[in-house]
Design a protein around this motif. Structure first.
Motif, PDB file in Angstrom:
ATOM      1  N   ASP A   1       0.809  -1.215   0.000  1.00 51.42           N
ATOM      2  CA  ASP A   1       0.000   0.000   0.000  1.00 51.42           C
ATOM      3  C   ASP A   1       0.847   1.273   0.000  1.00 51.42           C
ATOM      4  N   HIS A   2       2.153   1.170   0.132  1.00 52.17           N
ATOM      5  CA  HIS A   2       3.100   2.297   0.054  1.00 52.17           C
ATOM      6  C   HIS A   2       2.795   3.386   1.082  1.00 52.17           C
ATOM      7  N   ILE A   3       2.300   3.017   2.245  1.00 49.01           N
ATOM      8  CA  ILE A   3       1.885   4.033   3.220  1.00 49.01           C
ATOM      9  C   ILE A   3       3.078   4.748   3.848  1.00 49.01           C
ATOM     10  N   VAL A   4       4.188   4.058   4.048  1.00 48.45           N
ATOM     11  CA  VAL A   4       5.366   4.699   4.649  1.00 48.45           C
ATOM     12  C   VAL A   4       5.959   5.713   3.674  1.00 48.45           C
ATOM     13  N   TRP A   5       6.058   5.327   2.410  1.00 48.80           N
ATOM     14  CA  TRP A   5       6.568   6.228   1.373  1.00 48.80           C
ATOM     15  C   TRP A   5       5.654   7.446   1.245  1.00 48.80           C
ATOM     16  N   SER A   6       4.336   7.221   1.296  1.00 45.77           N
ATOM     17  CA  SER A   6       3.377   8.319   1.193  1.00 45.77           C
ATOM     18  C   SER A   6       3.494   9.257   2.386  1.00 45.77           C
ATOM     19  N   LEU A   7       3.704   8.695   3.562  1.00 49.86           N
ATOM     20  CA  LEU A   7       3.863   9.529   4.754  1.00 49.86           C
ATOM     21  C   LEU A   7       5.130  10.373   4.651  1.00 49.86           C
ATOM     22  N   PHE A   8       6.212   9.765   4.166  1.00 46.79           N
ATOM     23  CA  PHE A   8       7.455  10.520   3.956  1.00 46.79           C
ATOM     24  C   PHE A   8       7.231  11.668   2.977  1.00 46.79           C
TER      25      PHE A   8
ATOM     26  N   GLY B   1      -9.487  -3.920  -5.649  1.00 52.91           N
ATOM     27  CA  GLY B   1      -9.606  -2.520  -5.246  1.00 52.91           C
ATOM     28  C   GLY B   1      -8.351  -2.029  -4.544  1.00 52.91           C
ATOM     29  N   ALA B   2      -7.781  -2.881  -3.701  1.00 53.29           N
ATOM     30  CA  ALA B   2      -6.549  -2.510  -2.992  1.00 53.29           C
ATOM     31  C   ALA B   2      -5.406  -2.311  -3.975  1.00 53.29           C
ATOM     32  N   GLN B   3      -5.309  -3.175  -4.980  1.00 52.43           N
ATOM     33  CA  GLN B   3      -4.244  -3.025  -5.973  1.00 52.43           C
ATOM     34  C   GLN B   3      -4.427  -1.764  -6.802  1.00 52.43           C
ATOM     35  N   THR B   4      -5.669  -1.411  -7.111  1.00 54.89           N
ATOM     36  CA  THR B   4      -5.939  -0.196  -7.884  1.00 54.89           C
ATOM     37  C   THR B   4      -5.518   1.045  -7.099  1.00 54.89           C
ATOM     38  N   TYR B   5      -5.940   1.131  -5.848  1.00 55.26           N
ATOM     39  CA  TYR B   5      -5.565   2.277  -5.020  1.00 55.26           C
ATOM     40  C   TYR B   5      -4.058   2.307  -4.779  1.00 55.26           C
ATOM     41  N   ALA B   6      -3.433   1.152  -4.592  1.00 55.29           N
ATOM     42  CA  ALA B   6      -1.986   1.092  -4.362  1.00 55.29           C
ATOM     43  C   ALA B   6      -1.221   1.554  -5.597  1.00 55.29           C
ATOM     44  N   SER B   7      -1.714   1.199  -6.769  1.00 58.42           N
ATOM     45  CA  SER B   7      -1.073   1.629  -8.011  1.00 58.42           C
ATOM     46  C   SER B   7      -1.149   3.147  -8.167  1.00 58.42           C
ATOM     47  N   THR B   8      -2.300   3.721  -7.850  1.00 56.64           N
ATOM     48  CA  THR B   8      -2.454   5.172  -7.910  1.00 56.64           C
ATOM     49  C   THR B   8      -1.547   5.841  -6.891  1.00 56.64           C
ATOM     50  N   ALA B   9      -1.463   5.293  -5.695  1.00 51.12           N
ATOM     51  CA  ALA B   9      -0.592   5.853  -4.654  1.00 51.12           C
ATOM     52  C   ALA B   9       0.871   5.798  -5.095  1.00 51.12           C
ATOM     53  N   LYS B  10       1.258   4.714  -5.738  1.00 57.07           N
ATOM     54  CA  LYS B  10       2.642   4.581  -6.209  1.00 57.07           C
ATOM     55  C   LYS B  10       2.955   5.637  -7.265  1.00 57.07           C
TER      56      LYS B  10
ATOM     57  N   PHE C   1       0.217  14.256   0.013  1.00 52.13           N
ATOM     58  CA  PHE C   1      -1.010  14.048   0.789  1.00 52.13           C
ATOM     59  C   PHE C   1      -2.004  13.193   0.010  1.00 52.13           C
ATOM     60  N   MET C   2      -2.113  13.433  -1.303  1.00 48.02           N
ATOM     61  CA  MET C   2      -3.022  12.627  -2.118  1.00 48.02           C
ATOM     62  C   MET C   2      -2.552  11.171  -2.161  1.00 48.02           C
ATOM     63  N   ALA C   3      -1.239  10.969  -2.248  1.00 46.46           N
ATOM     64  CA  ALA C   3      -0.700   9.604  -2.232  1.00 46.46           C
ATOM     65  C   ALA C   3      -1.001   8.930  -0.897  1.00 46.46           C
ATOM     66  N   PHE C   4      -0.889   9.684   0.193  1.00 46.55           N
ATOM     67  CA  PHE C   4      -1.197   9.132   1.517  1.00 46.55           C
ATOM     68  C   PHE C   4      -2.663   8.725   1.610  1.00 46.55           C
ATOM     69  N   ALA C   5      -3.556   9.558   1.050  1.00 47.18           N
ATOM     70  CA  ALA C   5      -4.986   9.230   1.069  1.00 47.18           C
ATOM     71  C   ALA C   5      -5.258   7.940   0.288  1.00 47.18           C
ATOM     72  N   TYR C   6      -4.627   7.788  -0.878  1.00 46.04           N
ATOM     73  CA  TYR C   6      -4.824   6.567  -1.659  1.00 46.04           C
ATOM     74  C   TYR C   6      -4.198   5.354  -0.971  1.00 46.04           C
ATOM     75  N   SER C   7      -3.104   5.554  -0.252  1.00 46.24           N
ATOM     76  CA  SER C   7      -2.501   4.452   0.491  1.00 46.24           C
ATOM     77  C   SER C   7      -3.424   3.966   1.600  1.00 46.24           C
ATOM     78  N   VAL C   8      -4.064   4.900   2.280  1.00 44.07           N
ATOM     79  CA  VAL C   8      -5.011   4.526   3.339  1.00 44.07           C
ATOM     80  C   VAL C   8      -6.211   3.802   2.734  1.00 44.07           C
ATOM     81  N   LYS C   9      -6.690   4.284   1.573  1.00 44.53           N
ATOM     82  CA  LYS C   9      -7.797   3.603   0.900  1.00 44.53           C
ATOM     83  C   LYS C   9      -7.392   2.187   0.493  1.00 44.53           C
ATOM     84  N   SER C  10      -6.159   2.031   0.027  1.00 45.02           N
ATOM     85  CA  SER C  10      -5.668   0.709  -0.355  1.00 45.02           C
ATOM     86  C   SER C  10      -5.622  -0.221   0.848  1.00 45.02           C
ATOM     87  N   ARG C  11      -5.153   0.289   1.970  1.00 40.93           N
ATOM     88  CA  ARG C  11      -5.090  -0.527   3.190  1.00 40.93           C
ATOM     89  C   ARG C  11      -6.492  -0.910   3.655  1.00 40.93           C
ATOM     90  N   ASP C  12      -7.441   0.012   3.542  1.00 43.54           N
ATOM     91  CA  ASP C  12      -8.824  -0.292   3.917  1.00 43.54           C
ATOM     92  C   ASP C  12      -9.408  -1.387   3.028  1.00 43.54           C
TER      93      ASP C  12
END
Length: 116
Positions: free
Chosen positions: A30-37, A69-78, A49-60
């Protein structure tokens, strides 16, 4: 005379089987650590911030069991993380270059010397 205990194989009772499907969990990053950085340090144009939001959606989505759905949100976050990182590094390098070369001092020098 041999004694038999339990059921004999020749009994007329139907044989029932139970099948348990064990799904292997597909790892979705979900790339949440990278998004937080990127949110904290390289948040140019709010891409971090938008990447962080998509990472949280991917984790959810991953917690609910929606792998696609998780892979789609994770791809957008990446993609957003890559854009934030590249844009942040480029703008930082440009700013440092302008500061070191003194290009940012030109308007101040013009004001000090009276301008035209």
């Amino acid at each position: 005379m041999p004694r038999t205990y339990g059921h004999t194989p020749s009994s007329s009772a139907p044989v029932t089987t139970t099948v348990i499907n064990i799904q292997t969990e597909t790892p979705v990053r979900d790339h949440i650590v990278w998004s937080l950085f990127n949110t904290i340090f390289l948040n140019w144009c709010c891409l971090g911030f938008m990447a962080f939001a998509y990472s949280v959606k991917s984790r959810d989505r991953k917690m609910v069991g929606d792998v696609i759905g998780a892979q789609t949100y994770a791809s957008t976050a990446k993609c957003l993380n890559i854009c934030a990182l590249v844009l942040g590094l480029l703008l930082t390098i440009v700013f440092i270059t302008l500061f070191v070369t003194g290009a940012l001092m030109i308007p101040q020098m013009v004001r000090q010397h009276g301008g035209y």
